[in-house]
Scaffold this motif. Structure first.
Motif, PDB file in Angstrom:
ATOM      1  N   MET A   1     -17.346  21.259  81.248  1.00 55.59           N
ATOM      2  CA  MET A   1     -17.844  21.995  80.106  1.00 55.59           C
ATOM      3  C   MET A   1     -17.421  23.451  80.168  1.00 55.59           C
ATOM      4  SD  MET A   1     -21.613  20.788  78.946  1.00 55.59           S
ATOM      5  CE  MET A   1     -21.852  21.666  77.444  1.00 55.59           C
ATOM      6  N   ALA A   2     -17.365  23.995  81.362  1.00 55.39           N
ATOM      7  CA  ALA A   2     -16.945  25.393  81.480  1.00 55.39           C
ATOM      8  C   ALA A   2     -15.499  25.548  81.022  1.00 55.39           C
ATOM      9  CB  ALA A   2     -17.109  25.884  82.917  1.00 55.39           C
ATOM     10  N   TYR A   3     -14.657  24.583  81.369  1.00 56.07           N
ATOM     11  CA  TYR A   3     -13.261  24.634  80.940  1.00 56.07           C
ATOM     12  C   TYR A   3     -13.175  24.489  79.425  1.00 56.07           C
ATOM     13  CZ  TYR A   3      -8.284  23.615  80.603  1.00 56.07           C
ATOM     14  OH  TYR A   3      -6.964  23.651  80.264  1.00 56.07           O
ATOM     15  N   ASP A   4     -13.981  23.605  78.862  1.00 53.08           N
ATOM     16  CA  ASP A   4     -14.045  23.420  77.412  1.00 53.08           C
ATOM     17  C   ASP A   4     -14.442  24.723  76.724  1.00 53.08           C
ATOM     18  OD1 ASP A   4     -14.307  21.643  74.928  1.00 53.08           O
ATOM     19  OD2 ASP A   4     -16.322  22.496  75.097  1.00 53.08           O
ATOM     20  N   ARG A   5     -15.471  25.377  77.222  1.00 50.82           N
ATOM     21  CA  ARG A   5     -15.926  26.650  76.640  1.00 50.82           C
ATOM     22  C   ARG A   5     -14.848  27.734  76.802  1.00 50.82           C
ATOM     23  NH1 ARG A   5     -19.230  23.649  74.591  1.00 50.82           N
ATOM     24  NH2 ARG A   5     -21.410  23.631  75.102  1.00 50.82           N
ATOM     25  N   TYR A   6     -14.210  27.736  77.976  1.00 55.54           N
ATOM     26  CA  TYR A   6     -13.154  28.721  78.234  1.00 55.54           C
ATOM     27  C   TYR A   6     -12.031  28.579  77.205  1.00 55.54           C
ATOM     28  CZ  TYR A   6      -9.064  30.810  80.419  1.00 55.54           C
ATOM     29  OH  TYR A   6      -7.932  31.538  80.646  1.00 55.54           O
ATOM     30  N   VAL A   7     -11.568  27.358  76.999  1.00 54.66           N
ATOM     31  CA  VAL A   7     -10.483  27.134  76.045  1.00 54.66           C
ATOM     32  C   VAL A   7     -10.947  27.451  74.627  1.00 54.66           C
ATOM     33  CG1 VAL A   7      -8.929  25.400  75.055  1.00 54.66           C
ATOM     34  CG2 VAL A   7      -9.323  25.446  77.510  1.00 54.66           C
ATOM     35  N   ALA A   8     -12.182  27.056  74.275  1.00 54.59           N
ATOM     36  CA  ALA A   8     -12.692  27.284  72.921  1.00 54.59           C
ATOM     37  C   ALA A   8     -12.795  28.775  72.598  1.00 54.59           C
ATOM     38  CB  ALA A   8     -14.060  26.626  72.758  1.00 54.59           C
ATOM     39  N   ILE A   9     -13.134  29.591  73.571  1.00 51.90           N
ATOM     40  CA  ILE A   9     -13.323  31.023  73.309  1.00 51.90           C
ATOM     41  C   ILE A   9     -12.058  31.824  73.582  1.00 51.90           C
ATOM     42  CG2 ILE A   9     -14.577  33.071  74.101  1.00 51.90           C
ATOM     43  CD1 ILE A   9     -17.032  31.221  74.327  1.00 51.90           C
ATOM     44  N   CYS A  10     -11.351  31.498  74.649  1.00 51.70           N
ATOM     45  CA  CYS A  10     -10.176  32.289  75.017  1.00 51.70           C
ATOM     46  C   CYS A  10      -8.902  31.851  74.290  1.00 51.70           C
ATOM     47  CB  CYS A  10      -9.968  32.235  76.529  1.00 51.70           C
ATOM     48  SG  CYS A  10     -11.349  32.928  77.449  1.00 51.70           S
ATOM     49  N   ASN A  11      -8.807  30.592  73.908  1.00 49.07           N
ATOM     50  CA  ASN A  11      -7.624  30.072  73.197  1.00 49.07           C
ATOM     51  C   ASN A  11      -8.063  29.186  72.027  1.00 49.07           C
ATOM     52  OD1 ASN A  11      -5.616  31.128  75.045  1.00 49.07           O
ATOM     53  ND2 ASN A  11      -6.376  29.601  76.487  1.00 49.07           N
ATOM     54  N   PRO A  12      -8.809  29.727  71.080  1.00 52.02           N
ATOM     55  CA  PRO A  12      -9.374  28.870  70.025  1.00 52.02           C
ATOM     56  C   PRO A  12      -8.327  28.162  69.166  1.00 52.02           C
ATOM     57  CG  PRO A  12      -9.697  31.186  69.494  1.00 52.02           C
ATOM     58  CD  PRO A  12      -9.144  31.131  70.885  1.00 52.02           C
ATOM     59  N   LEU A  13      -7.188  28.786  68.943  1.00 47.55           N
ATOM     60  CA  LEU A  13      -6.171  28.144  68.109  1.00 47.55           C
ATOM     61  C   LEU A  13      -5.468  26.991  68.827  1.00 47.55           C
ATOM     62  CD1 LEU A  13      -4.639  31.318  66.422  1.00 47.55           C
ATOM     63  CD2 LEU A  13      -6.349  29.740  65.494  1.00 47.55           C
ATOM     64  N   LEU A  14      -5.456  27.047  70.145  1.00 45.89           N
ATOM     65  CA  LEU A  14      -4.819  25.979  70.922  1.00 45.89           C
ATOM     66  C   LEU A  14      -5.802  24.898  71.368  1.00 45.89           C
ATOM     67  CD1 LEU A  14      -2.469  28.136  73.188  1.00 45.89           C
ATOM     68  CD2 LEU A  14      -1.871  26.843  71.131  1.00 45.89           C
ATOM     69  N   TYR A  15      -7.077  25.075  71.043  1.00 47.22           N
ATOM     70  CA  TYR A  15      -8.112  24.155  71.512  1.00 47.22           C
ATOM     71  C   TYR A  15      -7.790  22.687  71.233  1.00 47.22           C
ATOM     72  CZ  TYR A  15     -12.619  22.021  72.366  1.00 47.22           C
ATOM     73  OH  TYR A  15     -13.617  21.207  72.837  1.00 47.22           O
ATOM     74  N   PRO A  16      -7.429  22.305  69.994  1.00 43.39           N
ATOM     75  CA  PRO A  16      -7.165  20.881  69.742  1.00 43.39           C
ATOM     76  C   PRO A  16      -5.968  20.341  70.533  1.00 43.39           C
ATOM     77  CG  PRO A  16      -7.297  22.104  67.669  1.00 43.39           C
ATOM     78  CD  PRO A  16      -7.326  23.092  68.774  1.00 43.39           C
ATOM     79  N   LEU A  17      -5.040  21.217  70.872  1.00 37.08           N
ATOM     80  CA  LEU A  17      -3.886  20.777  71.658  1.00 37.08           C
ATOM     81  C   LEU A  17      -4.220  20.638  73.138  1.00 37.08           C
ATOM     82  CD1 LEU A  17      -1.112  22.982  70.020  1.00 37.08           C
ATOM     83  CD2 LEU A  17      -1.502  20.535  69.675  1.00 37.08           C
TER      84      LEU A  17
END
Length: 192
Positions: A1-17
């Motif tokens: 979950m921490a990795y999920d949150r990290y990607v969602a906040i730090c790289n939101p445009l790349l999240y789905p990829l």
């Protein structure tokens, strides 16, 4: 979950990829593959110990430290293994989560709007609360010197991280839902 949150906040445009179905499966498999050998190894070590006294465990469940207290042989190697496992399976993930949240907080502070920062902190706060409660009690249970911990304290702490935190988990995550918060406020205003 921490990795999920990290990607969602730090790289939101790349999240789905980045966070796709394949990555989720890989993360789940990696978590299982990384802990099963340790659990099997500790179980084999426990079965090789001599037990000659009482077979009653003074605990809520058959946890390794509680079982080691029943052994009548030398348990030094087993205690070292428990401490090593605690470092690998408790402290390493906890530190990785803290580093991840450090990067998340650094990125949140760069957000210019106050509402954006509030939303980002709201997204992370529930997970961070659960992580601190769980890893804090697990650290106390497995890394505190056994001479400093009474049996009663050990039972209460174990009860906390095996029963109380899983019960609080859905409550903590539900409080982020606006509809639940409105209903809760209405309920509290009626009661008060």
């Amino acid at each position: 979950m921490a990795y999920d949150r990290y990607v969602a906040i730090c790289n939101p445009l790349l999240y789905p990829l980045i966070i796709n179905h394949k990555v989720c499966i890989q993360l789940a498999i990696a978590s299982w593959v990384s802990v099963v050998p340790g659990g099997i190894g500790q179980t084999c070590q426990i079965f090789s110990l001599p037990f000659c006294g009482s077979n009653k465990i003074n605990h809520f469940f058959c946890d390794v430290p509680a079982i080691l207290k029943l052994a009548c042989g030398d348990t030094f190697l087993n205690e070292i293994t428990v401490n090593l496992a605690a470092v690998v399976y408790v402290m390493v993930p906890f530190l990785l989560i803290i580093v991840s949240y450090g990067k998340i907080i650094a990125n949140i502070l760069k957000v210019s709007s106050a509402s954006g920062r509030a939303k980002a902190f709201s997204t992370c706060s529930s997970h961070l609360i659960v992580v601190i409660l769980f890893y804090g009690t697990a650290t106390i249970t497995y890394l505190q010197p056994k001479t400093n911990q009474s049996e009663g304290t050990g039972k209460v702490i174990s009860l906390f991280y095996t029963v109380l935190i899983p019960i609080l988990n859905p409550i903590i995550y539900t409080l982020r839902n606006k509809d639940i918060m409105v209903a809760l406020r209405k309920l509290l205003s009626r009661l008060l």
